[in-house]
Motif scaffolding. Structure first.
Motif, PDB file in Angstrom:
ATOM      1  N   ARG A  27     -39.778  29.050 -10.916  1.00 27.53           N
ATOM      2  CA  ARG A  27     -39.631  29.972 -12.115  1.00 27.53           C
ATOM      3  C   ARG A  27     -40.476  31.058 -12.111  1.00 27.53           C
ATOM      4  NH1 ARG A  27     -38.960  27.629 -18.471  1.00 27.53           N
ATOM      5  NH2 ARG A  27     -38.444  29.621 -19.432  1.00 27.53           N
ATOM      6  N   LEU A  28     -39.851  31.926 -12.811  1.00 25.20           N
ATOM      7  CA  LEU A  28     -40.720  33.262 -12.853  1.00 25.20           C
ATOM      8  C   LEU A  28     -41.343  33.379 -14.302  1.00 25.20           C
ATOM      9  CD1 LEU A  28     -38.492  35.780 -11.124  1.00 25.20           C
ATOM     10  CD2 LEU A  28     -40.365  34.666 -10.423  1.00 25.20           C
ATOM     11  N   THR A  29     -42.480  33.008 -14.342  1.00 20.86           N
ATOM     12  CA  THR A  29     -43.020  32.537 -15.806  1.00 20.86           C
ATOM     13  C   THR A  29     -43.144  33.824 -16.617  1.00 20.86           C
ATOM     14  OG1 THR A  29     -45.389  32.440 -15.024  1.00 20.86           O
ATOM     15  CG2 THR A  29     -44.083  30.289 -15.189  1.00 20.86           C
ATOM     16  N   ASP A  30     -43.278  34.982 -16.308  1.00 22.71           N
ATOM     17  CA  ASP A  30     -43.591  36.129 -16.934  1.00 22.71           C
ATOM     18  C   ASP A  30     -42.237  36.497 -17.722  1.00 22.71           C
ATOM     19  OD1 ASP A  30     -46.176  36.504 -16.042  1.00 22.71           O
ATOM     20  OD2 ASP A  30     -45.840  37.808 -14.528  1.00 22.71           O
ATOM     21  N   ALA A  31     -41.430  36.195 -17.330  1.00 23.96           N
ATOM     22  CA  ALA A  31     -40.125  36.654 -18.091  1.00 23.96           C
ATOM     23  C   ALA A  31     -40.055  36.049 -19.368  1.00 23.96           C
ATOM     24  CB  ALA A  31     -38.916  36.268 -17.258  1.00 23.96           C
ATOM     25  N   SER A  32     -39.224  36.643 -20.399  1.00 25.53           N
ATOM     26  CA  SER A  32     -39.423  36.341 -21.758  1.00 25.53           C
ATOM     27  C   SER A  32     -37.980  34.917 -21.623  1.00 25.53           C
ATOM     28  CB  SER A  32     -38.806  37.373 -22.784  1.00 25.53           C
ATOM     29  OG  SER A  32     -37.785  37.950 -22.272  1.00 25.53           O
ATOM     30  N   ASN A  33     -36.884  35.150 -21.021  1.00 25.48           N
ATOM     31  CA  ASN A  33     -35.933  34.265 -20.970  1.00 25.48           C
ATOM     32  C   ASN A  33     -36.209  33.303 -19.713  1.00 25.48           C
ATOM     33  OD1 ASN A  33     -34.365  34.837 -23.282  1.00 25.48           O
ATOM     34  ND2 ASN A  33     -34.043  36.881 -22.116  1.00 25.48           N
ATOM     35  N   ALA A  34     -35.414  32.402 -19.661  1.00 23.29           N
ATOM     36  CA  ALA A  34     -35.377  31.297 -18.483  1.00 23.29           C
ATOM     37  C   ALA A  34     -34.941  32.367 -17.162  1.00 23.29           C
ATOM     38  CB  ALA A  34     -34.949  30.149 -18.305  1.00 23.29           C
ATOM     39  N   THR A  35     -35.993  32.487 -16.265  1.00 22.33           N
ATOM     40  CA  THR A  35     -35.478  33.368 -15.169  1.00 22.33           C
ATOM     41  C   THR A  35     -36.221  32.390 -13.683  1.00 22.33           C
ATOM     42  OG1 THR A  35     -35.884  35.205 -16.293  1.00 22.33           O
ATOM     43  CG2 THR A  35     -35.920  35.701 -13.851  1.00 22.33           C
ATOM     44  N   PHE A  36     -35.207  32.366 -12.778  1.00 15.98           N
ATOM     45  CA  PHE A  36     -35.675  31.822 -11.710  1.00 15.98           C
ATOM     46  C   PHE A  36     -35.457  32.520 -10.250  1.00 15.98           C
ATOM     47  CE2 PHE A  36     -34.129  28.716 -14.633  1.00 15.98           C
ATOM     48  CZ  PHE A  36     -35.005  27.722 -14.701  1.00 15.98           C
ATOM     49  N   ALA A  55     -27.919  29.309 -20.363  1.00 15.36           N
ATOM     50  CA  ALA A  55     -28.560  28.339 -21.404  1.00 15.36           C
ATOM     51  C   ALA A  55     -30.033  28.634 -21.204  1.00 15.36           C
ATOM     52  CB  ALA A  55     -28.488  27.189 -20.474  1.00 15.36           C
ATOM     53  N   GLY A  56     -30.668  29.522 -20.692  1.00 20.65           N
ATOM     54  CA  GLY A  56     -31.924  29.797 -21.031  1.00 20.65           C
ATOM     55  C   GLY A  56     -32.442  31.129 -21.627  1.00 20.65           C
ATOM     56  N   GLU A  57     -31.316  31.832 -22.376  1.00 17.01           N
ATOM     57  CA  GLU A  57     -31.388  32.884 -23.059  1.00 17.01           C
ATOM     58  C   GLU A  57     -31.978  32.575 -24.386  1.00 17.01           C
ATOM     59  OE1 GLU A  57     -27.845  35.266 -20.847  1.00 17.01           O
ATOM     60  OE2 GLU A  57     -27.839  35.083 -22.936  1.00 17.01           O
ATOM     61  N   ARG A  58     -32.986  33.063 -24.782  1.00 14.65           N
ATOM     62  CA  ARG A  58     -33.443  33.160 -26.394  1.00 14.65           C
ATOM     63  C   ARG A  58     -32.396  34.032 -27.024  1.00 14.65           C
ATOM     64  NH1 ARG A  58     -39.662  34.433 -27.023  1.00 14.65           N
ATOM     65  NH2 ARG A  58     -38.780  36.493 -26.097  1.00 14.65           N
ATOM     66  N   PRO A  59     -32.102  33.466 -28.091  1.00 13.42           N
ATOM     67  CA  PRO A  59     -31.533  34.125 -29.384  1.00 13.42           C
ATOM     68  C   PRO A  59     -32.055  35.585 -29.744  1.00 13.42           C
ATOM     69  CG  PRO A  59     -31.530  31.955 -30.034  1.00 13.42           C
ATOM     70  CD  PRO A  59     -32.496  31.972 -28.775  1.00 13.42           C
ATOM     71  N   LEU A  60     -31.380  36.659 -29.917  1.00 16.05           N
ATOM     72  CA  LEU A  60     -31.906  37.797 -30.267  1.00 16.05           C
ATOM     73  C   LEU A  60     -31.242  38.363 -31.554  1.00 16.05           C
ATOM     74  CD1 LEU A  60     -32.122  39.815 -26.611  1.00 16.05           C
ATOM     75  CD2 LEU A  60     -33.996  38.660 -28.005  1.00 16.05           C
ATOM     76  N   TRP A  61     -31.829  38.827 -32.440  1.00 14.77           N
ATOM     77  CA  TRP A  61     -31.205  39.315 -33.558  1.00 14.77           C
ATOM     78  C   TRP A  61     -29.941  40.344 -33.617  1.00 14.77           C
ATOM     79  CZ3 TRP A  61     -31.170  44.263 -35.722  1.00 14.77           C
ATOM     80  CH2 TRP A  61     -32.270  45.222 -35.123  1.00 14.77           C
ATOM     81  N   ASP A  62     -30.132  41.352 -32.592  1.00  9.14           N
ATOM     82  CA  ASP A  62     -29.440  42.319 -32.469  1.00  9.14           C
ATOM     83  C   ASP A  62     -28.224  42.366 -31.164  1.00  9.14           C
ATOM     84  OD1 ASP A  62     -31.619  42.575 -30.841  1.00  9.14           O
ATOM     85  OD2 ASP A  62     -31.871  44.710 -30.840  1.00  9.14           O
ATOM     86  N   PHE A  63     -28.382  41.088 -30.185  1.00 10.25           N
ATOM     87  CA  PHE A  63     -27.177  41.026 -29.648  1.00 10.25           C
ATOM     88  C   PHE A  63     -26.710  39.695 -29.586  1.00 10.25           C
ATOM     89  CE2 PHE A  63     -29.939  44.366 -27.593  1.00 10.25           C
ATOM     90  CZ  PHE A  63     -29.190  45.179 -26.787  1.00 10.25           C
ATOM     91  N   PRO A  64     -25.608  39.558 -29.375  1.00  8.75           N
ATOM     92  CA  PRO A  64     -24.774  38.171 -29.589  1.00  8.75           C
ATOM     93  C   PRO A  64     -25.319  37.157 -28.600  1.00  8.75           C
ATOM     94  CG  PRO A  64     -22.982  40.068 -29.445  1.00  8.75           C
ATOM     95  CD  PRO A  64     -24.567  40.671 -29.039  1.00  8.75           C
ATOM     96  N   ASP A  65     -25.570  35.844 -29.015  1.00 11.01           N
ATOM     97  CA  ASP A  65     -26.142  35.052 -28.120  1.00 11.01           C
ATOM     98  C   ASP A  65     -25.109  34.662 -27.066  1.00 11.01           C
ATOM     99  OD1 ASP A  65     -27.617  34.565 -30.299  1.00 11.01           O
ATOM    100  OD2 ASP A  65     -26.867  32.449 -30.902  1.00 11.01           O
ATOM    101  N   GLY A  66     -25.911  34.520 -25.818  1.00 15.77           N
ATOM    102  CA  GLY A  66     -25.223  33.916 -24.729  1.00 15.77           C
ATOM    103  C   GLY A  66     -24.579  35.326 -23.779  1.00 15.77           C
ATOM    104  N   THR A  67     -25.067  36.391 -24.183  1.00 15.86           N
ATOM    105  CA  THR A  67     -24.512  37.792 -23.362  1.00 15.86           C
ATOM    106  C   THR A  67     -25.202  38.349 -22.699  1.00 15.86           C
ATOM    107  OG1 THR A  67     -25.091  39.405 -25.312  1.00 15.86           O
ATOM    108  CG2 THR A  67     -22.862  37.842 -25.701  1.00 15.86           C
ATOM    109  N   LEU A  68     -26.537  38.215 -22.509  1.00 16.34           N
ATOM    110  CA  LEU A  68     -27.439  39.020 -21.586  1.00 16.34           C
ATOM    111  C   LEU A  68     -27.181  39.047 -20.230  1.00 16.34           C
ATOM    112  CD1 LEU A  68     -30.910  37.978 -23.259  1.00 16.34           C
ATOM    113  CD2 LEU A  68     -28.910  39.441 -24.026  1.00 16.34           C
ATOM    114  N   ALA A  69     -26.707  37.829 -19.671  1.00 18.63           N
ATOM    115  CA  ALA A  69     -26.303  37.883 -18.097  1.00 18.63           C
ATOM    116  C   ALA A  69     -24.894  38.732 -17.981  1.00 18.63           C
ATOM    117  CB  ALA A  69     -25.966  36.137 -17.908  1.00 18.63           C
ATOM    118  N   GLY A  70     -24.187  38.832 -19.012  1.00 20.99           N
ATOM    119  CA  GLY A  70     -22.832  39.356 -18.876  1.00 20.99           C
ATOM    120  C   GLY A  70     -23.303  40.967 -18.887  1.00 20.99           C
ATOM    121  N   ARG A  71     -24.272  41.100 -19.501  1.00 21.14           N
ATOM    122  CA  ARG A  71     -24.678  42.619 -19.640  1.00 21.14           C
ATOM    123  C   ARG A  71     -25.329  43.353 -18.201  1.00 21.14           C
ATOM    124  NH1 ARG A  71     -24.160  44.215 -25.121  1.00 21.14           N
ATOM    125  NH2 ARG A  71     -23.591  42.141 -26.390  1.00 21.14           N
TER     126      ARG A  71
END
Length: 247
Positions: A27-36, A55-71
Motif C-alpha cells: 500500500r502507498l501510505t501517503d495517499a489520502s485514499n486506498a492506493t496500492f 471501495a477505498g475512496e473517502r467521501p468528499l463533499w463536492d464529488f459524488p461518492d464512488g466516482t474518483l476512479a472513473g474520473r
C-alpha cells in the motif's frame, strides 16, 4: 520468467492492464485514499501499476461518492483525445479489493528536481499539462503529481478530483495565465472538441460512462471557451487557486 513491459503507452499496455492477473504488492501510505502498488501479468509480460479500488475512496463533499476512479479513466481518455499522452495508460477493472482504477506505474527521472520543474516557463510538456488541467478542471495539480521520465516526456497522475461542473481549477502551474495558447494547444483542443461531438464515438461513450450529463456539458464548454478566447485561464477569485500542500 516474465519480461517487463517497458513502453508505458499503447494498446499493449492497455490490454495488459485490462486483462492481466492483478496482484497487490503493498500500500502507498501517503495517499489520502486506498492506493496500492501492484503488478499485472499476462502472456509472459509483466508491469508495475497503481490500483485504486472504489471501495477505498473517502467521501468528499463536492464529488459524488464512488466516482474518483472513473474520473481518472476519463482523464486518460481526454489525454489520448488531445494527442498528448500526459496520463499513463489507465483502465477501470475488477481487482483484489473490488472494481477500481488501474494505471501503469511510471518511474520518474530522479535527476529532475520537481519544484524547479514546476516553475519553468520554457518547458513544452509542462505548458501542455497546464492546458490539460484547464480542460479537465483539475482541482489538485500538486508538484508531486508531475512525473517527468528519462527522455523528457512529462506525465501527470492523481486526476480523481477533476471534471466538476463548477470552475475549480487549482494548480501550481499558473505561470502562463492570460498568455496566448500555443498552436499545438489549439490543434489539440480542436481535435478533442471534434471527438466529443461524435455521438456514439469511443470518446463520447467513455465519458458517458464516467461523468454525469452536466459534467460532460461543462467539459465541452471549457474546451469551447479555450478555443474562443485562445488564452490560458485565470484563477477563480472564489476558489483557492493553489492546492495545499502544493507538493
Amino acid at each position: 520468467m516474465t519480461e517487463p513491459l517497458r513502453e508505458p503507452a499503447g494498446v499493449e499496455a492497455l490490454e495488459l492492464l485490462s486483462t492481466g492477473r492483478l496482484e497487490v504488492v503493498g500500500r502507498l501510505t501517503d495517499a489520502s485514499n486506498a492506493t496500492f502498488y501492484a503488478t499485472v501479468e499476462a502472456g509472459g509480460a509483466e508491469a508495475a501499476c497503481v490500483y485504486k479500488p472504489v471501495a477505498g475512496e473517502r467521501p468528499l463533499w463536492d464529488f459524488p461518492d464512488g466516482t474518483l476512479a472513473g474520473r481518472e479513466v476519463a482523464a486518460f481518455a481526454v489525454s489520448e483525445a488531445l494527442g498528448w499522452g500526459v496520463v499513463p495508460p489507465t483502465v477501470h477493472r475488477d481487482g483484489p479489493f473490488g472494481e477500481g482504477m488501474v494505471q501503469l506505474w511510471v518511474d520518474g527521472d530522479p535527476d529532475v528536481e520537481l519544484v524547479a520543474l514546476s516553475r519553468r516557463t520554457d518547458h513544452a510538456g509542462l505548458r501542455r499539462m497546464a492546458v490539460f488541467d484547464a480542460v479537465i478542471n483539475n482541482s489538485d495539480r500538486k508538484i508531486g503529481h508531475l512525473l517527468p521520465v528519462p527522455g523528457g516526456h512529462l506525465y501527470g497522475c492523481d486526476h480523481g478530483v477533476s471534471f466538476a461542473e463548477e470552475y475549480k481549477l487549482r494548480t501550481v502551474l499558473w505561470q502562463w495565465q492570460g498568455e496566448p495558447l500555443t498552436e499545438e494547444a489549439l490543434d489539440g483542443l480542436a481535435r478533442l472538441a471534434g471527438l466529443m461531438a461524435e455521438a456514439g464515438g469511443p470518446l463520447a461513450e467513455e465519458l458517458a460512462v464516467r461523468l454525469t450529463g452536466p459534467e460532460r456539458y461543462a467539459l465541452r464548454r471549457r474546451v469551447e471557451l479555450l478555443l474562443e478566447h485562445r488564452v490560458h485561464p485565470y484563477p477563480s477569485p472564489a476558489w483557492p487557486s493553489v492546492p495545499w500542500p502544493p507538493v
